[in-house]
Design a protein around this motif. Structure first.
Motif, PDB file in Angstrom:
ATOM      1  N   LEU A  66       0.814  -1.213   0.000  1.00 54.83           N
ATOM      2  CA  LEU A  66       0.000   0.000   0.000  1.00 54.83           C
ATOM      3  C   LEU A  66       0.851   1.268   0.000  1.00 54.83           C
ATOM      4  N   ALA A  67       2.111   1.144   0.395  1.00 55.69           N
ATOM      5  CA  ALA A  67       2.997   2.308   0.364  1.00 55.69           C
ATOM      6  C   ALA A  67       3.293   2.752  -1.062  1.00 55.69           C
ATOM      7  N   VAL A  68       3.158   1.823  -2.013  1.00 49.96           N
ATOM      8  CA  VAL A  68       3.463   2.153  -3.415  1.00 49.96           C
ATOM      9  C   VAL A  68       2.274   1.910  -4.343  1.00 49.96           C
ATOM     10  N   GLY A  69       1.190   1.339  -3.807  1.00 46.16           N
ATOM     11  CA  GLY A  69       0.040   1.031  -4.652  1.00 46.16           C
ATOM     12  C   GLY A  69      -1.253   1.114  -3.861  1.00 46.16           C
ATOM     13  N   ASN A  70      -2.315   0.493  -4.416  1.00 46.17           N
ATOM     14  CA  ASN A  70      -3.612   0.506  -3.762  1.00 46.17           C
ATOM     15  C   ASN A  70      -4.064  -0.918  -3.462  1.00 46.17           C
ATOM     16  N   LEU A  71      -5.323  -1.074  -3.079  1.00 45.28           N
ATOM     17  CA  LEU A  71      -5.816  -2.409  -2.752  1.00 45.28           C
ATOM     18  C   LEU A  71      -5.780  -3.331  -3.963  1.00 45.28           C
ATOM     19  N   GLY A  72      -5.970  -2.766  -5.149  1.00 44.76           N
ATOM     20  CA  GLY A  72      -5.859  -3.569  -6.357  1.00 44.76           C
ATOM     21  C   GLY A  72      -4.469  -4.150  -6.527  1.00 44.76           C
ATOM     22  N   ALA A  73      -3.461  -3.382  -6.133  1.00 46.36           N
ATOM     23  CA  ALA A  73      -2.084  -3.887  -6.203  1.00 46.36           C
ATOM     24  C   ALA A  73      -1.879  -5.028  -5.210  1.00 46.36           C
ATOM     25  N   VAL A  74      -2.523  -4.923  -4.033  1.00 42.57           N
ATOM     26  CA  VAL A  74      -2.420  -5.994  -3.036  1.00 42.57           C
ATOM     27  C   VAL A  74      -2.968  -7.299  -3.593  1.00 42.57           C
ATOM     28  N   THR A  75      -4.157  -7.234  -4.191  1.00 45.89           N
ATOM     29  CA  THR A  75      -4.749  -8.469  -4.720  1.00 45.89           C
ATOM     30  C   THR A  75      -3.968  -8.995  -5.923  1.00 45.89           C
ATOM     31  N   ALA A  76      -3.408  -8.090  -6.717  1.00 42.78           N
ATOM     32  CA  ALA A  76      -2.593  -8.545  -7.856  1.00 42.78           C
ATOM     33  C   ALA A  76      -1.387  -9.335  -7.367  1.00 42.78           C
ATOM     34  N   VAL A  77      -0.726  -8.832  -6.319  1.00 38.57           N
ATOM     35  CA  VAL A  77       0.418  -9.552  -5.753  1.00 38.57           C
ATOM     36  C   VAL A  77      -0.032 -10.895  -5.191  1.00 38.57           C
ATOM     37  N   GLN A  78      -1.200 -10.920  -4.560  1.00 39.33           N
ATOM     38  CA  GLN A  78      -1.685 -12.168  -3.979  1.00 39.33           C
ATOM     39  C   GLN A  78      -2.038 -13.189  -5.067  1.00 39.33           C
ATOM     40  N   HIS A  79      -2.549 -12.723  -6.200  1.00 42.49           N
ATOM     41  CA  HIS A  79      -2.800 -13.633  -7.312  1.00 42.49           C
ATOM     42  C   HIS A  79      -1.485 -14.200  -7.861  1.00 42.49           C
ATOM     43  N   LEU A  80      -0.468 -13.365  -7.913  1.00 40.14           N
ATOM     44  CA  LEU A  80       0.838 -13.843  -8.357  1.00 40.14           C
ATOM     45  C   LEU A  80       1.398 -14.874  -7.378  1.00 40.14           C
ATOM     46  N   LEU A  81       1.125 -14.674  -6.094  1.00 39.54           N
ATOM     47  CA  LEU A  81       1.544 -15.664  -5.098  1.00 39.54           C
ATOM     48  C   LEU A  81       0.866 -17.003  -5.357  1.00 39.54           C
ATOM     49  N   GLY A  82      -0.403 -16.958  -5.729  1.00 40.66           N
ATOM     50  CA  GLY A  82      -1.106 -18.198  -6.039  1.00 40.66           C
ATOM     51  C   GLY A  82      -0.449 -18.945  -7.177  1.00 40.66           C
ATOM     52  N   LEU A  83      -0.102 -18.234  -8.244  1.00 45.38           N
ATOM     53  CA  LEU A  83       0.580 -18.856  -9.376  1.00 45.38           C
ATOM     54  C   LEU A  83       1.965 -19.370  -8.974  1.00 45.38           C
ATOM     55  N   ALA A  84       2.657 -18.584  -8.154  1.00 46.12           N
ATOM     56  CA  ALA A  84       3.994 -18.985  -7.708  1.00 46.12           C
ATOM     57  C   ALA A  84       3.941 -20.241  -6.843  1.00 46.12           C
ATOM     58  N   MET A  85       2.910 -20.352  -6.007  1.00 49.02           N
ATOM     59  CA  MET A  85       2.771 -21.557  -5.188  1.00 49.02           C
ATOM     60  C   MET A  85       2.575 -22.789  -6.066  1.00 49.02           C
ATOM     61  N   ALA A  86       1.748 -22.650  -7.107  1.00 48.09           N
ATOM     62  CA  ALA A  86       1.516 -23.777  -8.015  1.00 48.09           C
ATOM     63  C   ALA A  86       2.816 -24.192  -8.698  1.00 48.09           C
ATOM     64  N   ALA A  87       3.585 -23.214  -9.169  1.00 41.66           N
ATOM     65  CA  ALA A  87       4.853 -23.515  -9.832  1.00 41.66           C
ATOM     66  C   ALA A  87       5.829 -24.183  -8.867  1.00 41.66           C
ATOM     67  N   THR A  88       5.862 -23.707  -7.629  1.00 43.47           N
ATOM     68  CA  THR A  88       6.767 -24.282  -6.626  1.00 43.47           C
ATOM     69  C   THR A  88       6.403 -25.731  -6.315  1.00 43.47           C
ATOM     70  N   ILE A  89       5.129 -25.980  -6.106  1.00 45.92           N
ATOM     71  CA  ILE A  89       4.689 -27.343  -5.811  1.00 45.92           C
ATOM     72  C   ILE A  89       5.012 -28.272  -6.975  1.00 45.92           C
ATOM     73  N   TYR A  90       4.782 -27.806  -8.182  1.00 38.88           N
ATOM     74  CA  TYR A  90       5.083 -28.616  -9.363  1.00 38.88           C
ATOM     75  C   TYR A  90       6.568 -28.978  -9.410  1.00 38.88           C
ATOM     76  N   LEU A  91       7.437 -28.000  -9.213  1.00 41.74           N
ATOM     77  CA  LEU A  91       8.876 -28.248  -9.286  1.00 41.74           C
ATOM     78  C   LEU A  91       9.344 -29.193  -8.184  1.00 41.74           C
ATOM     79  N   VAL A  92       8.786 -29.041  -6.984  1.00 38.15           N
ATOM     80  CA  VAL A  92       9.155 -29.937  -5.884  1.00 38.15           C
ATOM     81  C   VAL A  92       8.740 -31.370  -6.206  1.00 38.15           C
ATOM     82  N   LEU A  93       7.537 -31.537  -6.726  1.00 36.64           N
ATOM     83  CA  LEU A  93       7.061 -32.874  -7.064  1.00 36.64           C
ATOM     84  C   LEU A  93       7.924 -33.529  -8.141  1.00 36.64           C
ATOM     85  N   VAL A  94       8.263 -32.762  -9.178  1.00 34.71           N
ATOM     86  CA  VAL A  94       9.102 -33.296 -10.254  1.00 34.71           C
ATOM     87  C   VAL A  94      10.481 -33.658  -9.726  1.00 34.71           C
TER      88      VAL A  94
END
Length: 224
Positions: A66-94
């Protein structure tokens, strides 16, 4: 992580399709629910409501964004976290020997589940709690022959930090210790890893409680 994911994606069309679908759903949620989904508990983190009701570790990333963006930026980062978690789990499994197609199927719920996407659109700590757990587990499972001491420390601190976001994270010390006691190596190695993990887990928890004591006079993750 990004390079490894791109290489893995190039060898797995199913993962690519799922990641694209997951991204599309997150973009749709971002557009449809501007700037974010708010609940009563969101007020704890935005306006310091109900002090002491829950740990407020979520405030750190929230205020930073919020220091550099708005609530929309917060949710955008959280959506990216969701994608990053999926990628991390995939790589660990492989890395652990799971067939690529099966690893892709394993992350499909995280990428496509409507409730998960809603959680990422909320101003709530749940996604960060999930991300800390995924990161901690990924660090501990990074090597097939068992985690080195540095990984044990990092994994313990990440899992411990999850308790400063959601208090229920305290219980994660139990499966963490059980995993390390059952992991590879002789009994001295197992005991060393377990003790190191317990100490590392306690660092962010005790650090948070100490800060809480100096601020509010209460030594704990929450006062109620």
């Amino acid at each position: 992580m990004a390079t490894a994911t791109l290489r893995a994606a190039g060898r797995n069309w199913l993962l690519v399709a799922l990641m694209v679908a997951g991204l599309g759903l997150r973009v749709a949620a971002q557009v449809a629910s501007q700037p974010a989904l708010l609940y009563i508990d969101s007020m704890k983190y935005l306006y310091n409501a109900y002090p002491g009701a829950d740990p407020v570790g979520y405030k750190a990333p929230l205020k930073a964004i919020l220091a550099v963006g708005n609530l929309g930026a917060v949710t955008a980062v959280q959506h990216l976290l969701g994608l990053a978690m999926a990628a991390t789990i995939y790589l660990v499994l492989v890395r652990q020997g799971t067939p690529r197609w099966l690893a892709a199927i394993a992350v499909a719920p995280l990428l496509l589940d409507a409730y998960q996407i809603q959680i990422e659109q909320n101003i709530m700590p749940d996604v960060w709690f999930e991300a800390l757990i995924v990161a901690g587990v990924a660090v501990l499972l990074a090597r097939k022959d068992g985690p080195r001491l540095g990984a044990v420390i990092a994994g313990g601190m990440l899992l411990g930090a999850s308790a400063t976001v959601r208090q229920v994270g305290e219980i994660l010390i139990v499966p963490g210790l059980l995993f390390l006691l059952a992991a590879w190596g002789g009994w001295r190695t197992m005991i060393t890893r377990a003790v190191t993990f317990a100490v590392a887990f306690g660092v962010p928890v005790v650090g948070y409680m100490t800060g809480s004591y100096f601020i509010s006079g209460h030594f704990g993750l929450a006062t109620v």
